[in-house]
Design a protein around this motif. Structure first.
Motif, PDB file in Angstrom:
ATOM      1  N   PHE A 172     -11.061   3.197  -9.481  1.00  0.00           N
ATOM      2  CA  PHE A 172     -11.576   4.414  -8.858  1.00  0.00           C
ATOM      3  C   PHE A 172     -10.427   5.295  -8.360  1.00  0.00           C
ATOM      4  CE2 PHE A 172     -15.573   2.444  -9.260  1.00  0.00           C
ATOM      5  CZ  PHE A 172     -16.583   3.330  -8.899  1.00  0.00           C
ATOM      6  N   LEU A 173      -9.372   4.677  -7.847  1.00  0.00           N
ATOM      7  CA  LEU A 173      -8.201   5.436  -7.417  1.00  0.00           C
ATOM      8  C   LEU A 173      -7.570   6.158  -8.592  1.00  0.00           C
ATOM      9  CD1 LEU A 173      -6.125   6.001  -5.066  1.00  0.00           C
ATOM     10  CD2 LEU A 173      -4.859   4.027  -5.943  1.00  0.00           C
ATOM     11  N   GLN A 174      -7.395   5.440  -9.684  1.00  0.00           N
ATOM     12  CA  GLN A 174      -6.792   6.024 -10.877  1.00  0.00           C
ATOM     13  C   GLN A 174      -7.640   7.176 -11.425  1.00  0.00           C
ATOM     14  OE1 GLN A 174      -7.676   5.917 -14.319  1.00  0.00           O
ATOM     15  NE2 GLN A 174      -5.731   6.813 -15.004  1.00  0.00           N
ATOM     16  N   ALA A 175      -8.978   7.048 -11.276  1.00  0.00           N
ATOM     17  CA  ALA A 175      -9.880   8.099 -11.759  1.00  0.00           C
ATOM     18  C   ALA A 175      -9.914   9.303 -10.835  1.00  0.00           C
ATOM     19  CB  ALA A 175     -11.293   7.531 -11.916  1.00  0.00           C
ATOM     20  N   GLY A 176      -9.355   9.176  -9.631  1.00  0.00           N
ATOM     21  CA  GLY A 176      -9.274  10.299  -8.713  1.00  0.00           C
ATOM     22  C   GLY A 176     -10.590  10.676  -8.055  1.00  0.00           C
ATOM     23  N   VAL A 177     -11.484   9.700  -7.858  1.00  0.00           N
ATOM     24  CA  VAL A 177     -12.814  10.019  -7.329  1.00  0.00           C
ATOM     25  C   VAL A 177     -13.015   9.557  -5.884  1.00  0.00           C
ATOM     26  CG1 VAL A 177     -13.876  10.024  -9.613  1.00  0.00           C
ATOM     27  CG2 VAL A 177     -13.796   7.895  -8.289  1.00  0.00           C
ATOM     28  N   ILE A 178     -11.988   8.954  -5.265  1.00  0.00           N
ATOM     29  CA  ILE A 178     -12.114   8.520  -3.881  1.00  0.00           C
ATOM     30  C   ILE A 178     -11.789   9.691  -2.952  1.00  0.00           C
ATOM     31  CG2 ILE A 178     -11.280   6.917  -2.121  1.00  0.00           C
ATOM     32  CD1 ILE A 178     -10.508   4.997  -4.353  1.00  0.00           C
ATOM     33  N   ASN A 179     -12.663   9.937  -1.992  1.00  0.00           N
ATOM     34  CA  ASN A 179     -12.469  11.040  -1.050  1.00  0.00           C
ATOM     35  C   ASN A 179     -11.815  10.614   0.255  1.00  0.00           C
ATOM     36  OD1 ASN A 179     -15.458  11.615  -2.455  1.00  0.00           O
ATOM     37  ND2 ASN A 179     -14.050  13.354  -2.467  1.00  0.00           N
ATOM     38  N   GLU A 180     -12.063   9.361   0.646  1.00  0.00           N
ATOM     39  CA  GLU A 180     -11.575   8.912   1.952  1.00  0.00           C
ATOM     40  C   GLU A 180     -11.307   7.411   1.887  1.00  0.00           C
ATOM     41  OE1 GLU A 180     -13.664   8.553   6.311  1.00  0.00           O
ATOM     42  OE2 GLU A 180     -13.691  10.565   5.394  1.00  0.00           O
ATOM     43  N   ILE A 181     -10.342   6.946   2.671  1.00  0.00           N
ATOM     44  CA  ILE A 181     -10.047   5.519   2.778  1.00  0.00           C
ATOM     45  C   ILE A 181     -10.276   5.072   4.215  1.00  0.00           C
ATOM     46  CG2 ILE A 181      -8.261   3.740   2.639  1.00  0.00           C
ATOM     47  CD1 ILE A 181      -7.016   5.309   0.341  1.00  0.00           C
ATOM     48  N   SER A 182     -11.072   4.041   4.365  1.00  0.00           N
ATOM     49  CA  SER A 182     -11.325   3.419   5.660  1.00  0.00           C
ATOM     50  C   SER A 182     -10.743   2.013   5.588  1.00  0.00           C
ATOM     51  CB  SER A 182     -12.834   3.374   5.934  1.00  0.00           C
ATOM     52  OG  SER A 182     -13.136   2.521   7.020  1.00  0.00           O
ATOM     53  N   LEU A 183      -9.632   1.800   6.273  1.00  0.00           N
ATOM     54  CA  LEU A 183      -8.920   0.526   6.175  1.00  0.00           C
ATOM     55  C   LEU A 183      -8.828  -0.141   7.540  1.00  0.00           C
ATOM     56  CD1 LEU A 183      -7.246  -1.515   4.546  1.00  0.00           C
ATOM     57  CD2 LEU A 183      -5.226  -0.114   5.039  1.00  0.00           C
ATOM     58  N   MET A 184      -9.371  -1.343   7.624  1.00  0.00           N
ATOM     59  CA  MET A 184      -9.275  -2.124   8.846  1.00  0.00           C
ATOM     60  C   MET A 184      -8.188  -3.178   8.655  1.00  0.00           C
ATOM     61  SD  MET A 184     -13.288  -2.401   9.910  1.00  0.00           S
ATOM     62  CE  MET A 184     -12.858  -2.657  11.639  1.00  0.00           C
ATOM     63  N   ILE A 185      -7.286  -3.257   9.618  1.00  0.00           N
ATOM     64  CA  ILE A 185      -6.163  -4.180   9.537  1.00  0.00           C
ATOM     65  C   ILE A 185      -6.425  -5.358  10.475  1.00  0.00           C
ATOM     66  CG2 ILE A 185      -3.681  -4.484   9.770  1.00  0.00           C
ATOM     67  CD1 ILE A 185      -4.435  -2.526   7.598  1.00  0.00           C
ATOM     68  N   TYR A 186      -6.545  -6.531   9.875  1.00  0.00           N
ATOM     69  CA  TYR A 186      -6.721  -7.771  10.631  1.00  0.00           C
ATOM     70  C   TYR A 186      -5.344  -8.256  11.103  1.00  0.00           C
ATOM     71  CZ  TYR A 186      -7.516 -12.843  11.158  1.00  0.00           C
ATOM     72  OH  TYR A 186      -7.563 -14.139  11.613  1.00  0.00           O
ATOM     73  N   PRO A 187      -5.217  -8.689  12.360  1.00  0.00           N
ATOM     74  CA  PRO A 187      -3.907  -9.094  12.876  1.00  0.00           C
ATOM     75  C   PRO A 187      -3.499 -10.481  12.402  1.00  0.00           C
ATOM     76  CG  PRO A 187      -5.568  -9.409  14.562  1.00  0.00           C
ATOM     77  CD  PRO A 187      -6.263  -8.760  13.406  1.00  0.00           C
ATOM     78  N   GLY A 188      -3.251 -10.589  11.115  1.00  0.00           N
ATOM     79  CA  GLY A 188      -2.836 -11.848  10.523  1.00  0.00           C
ATOM     80  C   GLY A 188      -2.100 -11.598   9.225  1.00  0.00           C
ATOM     81  N   ILE A 189      -1.571 -12.667   8.645  1.00  0.00           N
ATOM     82  CA  ILE A 189      -0.723 -12.566   7.450  1.00  0.00           C
ATOM     83  C   ILE A 189      -1.212 -13.538   6.396  1.00  0.00           C
ATOM     84  CG2 ILE A 189       1.656 -12.801   6.586  1.00  0.00           C
ATOM     85  CD1 ILE A 189       2.614 -12.336   9.462  1.00  0.00           C
ATOM     86  N   ASP A 190      -1.119 -13.117   5.132  1.00  0.00           N
ATOM     87  CA  ASP A 190      -1.316 -14.023   4.002  1.00  0.00           C
ATOM     88  C   ASP A 190       0.046 -14.537   3.569  1.00  0.00           C
ATOM     89  OD1 ASP A 190      -1.368 -14.850   1.167  1.00  0.00           O
ATOM     90  OD2 ASP A 190      -3.472 -14.288   1.228  1.00  0.00           O
TER      91      ASP A 190
END
Length: 239
Positions: A172-190
């Motif tokens: 979807f990003l490559q297609a250019g159709v995303i209008n907004e990003i909602s990103l929640m950051i969890y306080p941890g690491i992989d």
């Protein structure tokens, strides 16, 4: 009508999206209590549909099998809208028709399968028999812009949440159709290379799927137990 698409995700601080791998919170707090904030925020958007890929769907909701083989000339490759279409839709990107549905909804949200043109007629008949809507995304199922246009014009969706995994988000990003990003950051690491991330578009290393798309910060919110919620508007730029 083009639906407004918000990519809503939660990740560790290194961008990974498999919660079971994240380090535990401090002070013995239950990890799920932090992750569940993602769903609390999801409800506030009041979207009339949500989008995931086949891998995520098969992990959480629907069984998978090998694609059916057969003729492709019985049904026109046009959108099919089931009679029991609901106010909120569960939209599954499944180009090859691998998902095997046992019902027509996910917790009351009517299913829409997004397919490639070359899926077998027999598979389409099964979807119809089960009351499942479907539409198409071109010969190989990768024409995201076509699918999004159908979701807006035929299914009358005004706001959709794109909720991964990384392959579908990347497409979807490559297609250019995303209008907004909602990103929640969890306080941890992989911490491990190669684990799924929020955007995992598979392409040559010289490809830039986000080229021409700039992020404008809308808001930052510090939530309970160290969770951060970031919101960005995607603005088109000159590549």
């Amino acid at each position: 009508m083009q639906p407004f698409i918000i990519c809503h995700m939660i990740s560790s601080i290194d961008g990974r999206i498999v919660p079971d791998r994240w380090t535990l919170p401090v002070d013995g707090v239950n990890r799920d209590s932090l992750v569940n904030q993602y769903y609390d925020v999801e409800k506030t958007y009041n979207a009339d549909g949500w989008i995931i890929g086949r891998a995520t769907a098969s992990e959480h909701f629907v069984k998978t099998t090998e694609p059916r083989k057969g003729t492709t000339n019985q049904f026109p490759r046009e959108p099919y809208v089931a009679q029991n279409l609901t106010e909120r839709l569960a939209i599954f990107m499944d180009p090859h028709g691998k998902l095997q549905y046992e019902r027509s909804d996910i917790e009351g949200d009517g299913i829409v399968a997004v397919l490639a043109d070359n899926v077998a007629d027999d598979y389409l008949q099964t979807l119809r028999d089960n009351g499942i809507s479907y539409c198409f995304a071109g010969p190989d199922g990768r024409n995201i812009q076509q699918a999004v246009a159908v979701l807006g014009n035929t299914f009358r969706r005004r706001k959709l949440l794109l909720e991964g995994g990384g392959l579908i988000n990347g497409a979807f990003l490559q297609a250019g159709v995303i209008n907004e990003i909602s990103l929640m950051i969890y306080p941890g690491i992989d911490g491990v290379s190669g684990i799924a991330s929020s955007f995992d578009w598979v392409c040559a290393t010289d490809n830039e799927p986000a080229r021409g798309q700039a992020l404008s910060l809308l808001d930052v919110e510090k939530r309970d137990n160290g969770v951060l919620w970031l919101r960005y508007k995607i603005e088109k730029t000159i590549p």
